[in-house]
Design a protein around this motif. Structure first.
Motif, mmCIF file in Angstrom:
data_model
loop_
_atom_site.group_PDB
_atom_site.id
_atom_site.type_symbol
_atom_site.label_atom_id
_atom_site.label_comp_id
_atom_site.label_asym_id
_atom_site.label_seq_id
_atom_site.Cartn_x
_atom_site.Cartn_y
_atom_site.Cartn_z
ATOM 1 N N ASP A 24 0.829 -1.190 -0.098
ATOM 2 C CA ASP A 24 -0.105 0.002 -0.079
ATOM 3 C C ASP A 24 0.931 1.289 -0.002
ATOM 4 O O ASP A 24 0.276 2.334 0.209
ATOM 5 N N GLN A 48 -4.023 2.287 7.964
ATOM 6 C CA GLN A 48 -4.156 1.156 6.977
ATOM 7 C C GLN A 48 -5.634 0.690 6.791
ATOM 8 O O GLN A 48 -5.939 0.175 5.659
ATOM 9 N N GLU A 49 -6.405 0.655 7.745
ATOM 10 C CA GLU A 49 -7.923 0.244 7.540
ATOM 11 C C GLU A 49 -8.549 1.076 6.606
ATOM 12 O O GLU A 49 -9.718 0.721 6.089
ATOM 13 N N ASP A 50 -8.219 2.258 6.401
ATOM 14 C CA ASP A 50 -8.821 3.321 5.403
ATOM 15 C C ASP A 50 -8.224 2.989 3.911
ATOM 16 O O ASP A 50 -9.053 3.627 3.042
ATOM 17 N N PRO A 52 -8.473 0.362 1.759
ATOM 18 C CA PRO A 52 -9.409 -0.245 0.730
ATOM 19 C C PRO A 52 -10.430 1.024 0.164
ATOM 20 O O PRO A 52 -10.644 1.161 -0.985
ATOM 21 N N LEU A 53 -10.862 1.887 0.994
ATOM 22 C CA LEU A 53 -12.041 2.869 0.738
ATOM 23 C C LEU A 53 -11.269 4.026 -0.123
ATOM 24 O O LEU A 53 -11.820 4.196 -1.105
ATOM 25 N N ARG A 55 -8.654 3.386 -2.047
ATOM 26 C CA ARG A 55 -8.166 2.589 -3.507
ATOM 27 C C ARG A 55 -9.688 2.699 -4.240
ATOM 28 O O ARG A 55 -9.639 3.003 -5.488
ATOM 29 N N ARG A 56 -10.804 2.659 -3.769
ATOM 30 C CA ARG A 56 -11.915 2.509 -4.457
ATOM 31 C C ARG A 56 -12.208 4.092 -4.847
ATOM 32 O O ARG A 56 -12.765 4.120 -5.959
#
Length: 64
Positions: A24, A48-50, A52-53, A55-56
Motif C-alpha cells: 500500500d 491502514q484500515e482506510d 481499501p476505501l 483505493r475505491r
C-alpha cells in the motif's frame, strides 16, 4: 540525487509509520501528498484500515 535523498530524509522525519504491509505504499504516498498540498498542518488521520476505501475512491476518478 541530492534532492531524492533530501525528500527521503524529510519523509522519514515527518511521516508517521502507519503502513502495515508492503503493497500500500503508493496509496500512502498519494495521501501524504494530498494532505501536504491541502494543509501542511493537518494531522495524518488515516490508517491502514482506510486504504481499501481510498483505493475505491481513486479508481472512480476519471483523471487518474
Amino acid at each position: 540525487m541530492r534532492v531524492r535523498a533530501c525528500v527521503r530524509a524529510c519523509v522519514r522525519a515527518c511521516v508517521p509509520c502507519v503502513q502495515k504491509n508492503e503493497v500500500d505504499c503508493g496509496v500512502f504516498a498519494l495521501l501524504f501528498c494530498m494532505y501536504v498540498s491541502i494543509d501542511s498542518e493537518r494531522d495524518w488521520d488515516f490508517t491502514q484500515e482506510d486504504i481499501p476505501l481510498i483505493r475505491r475512491f481513486v479508481e472512480t476518478q476519471e483523471n487518474c
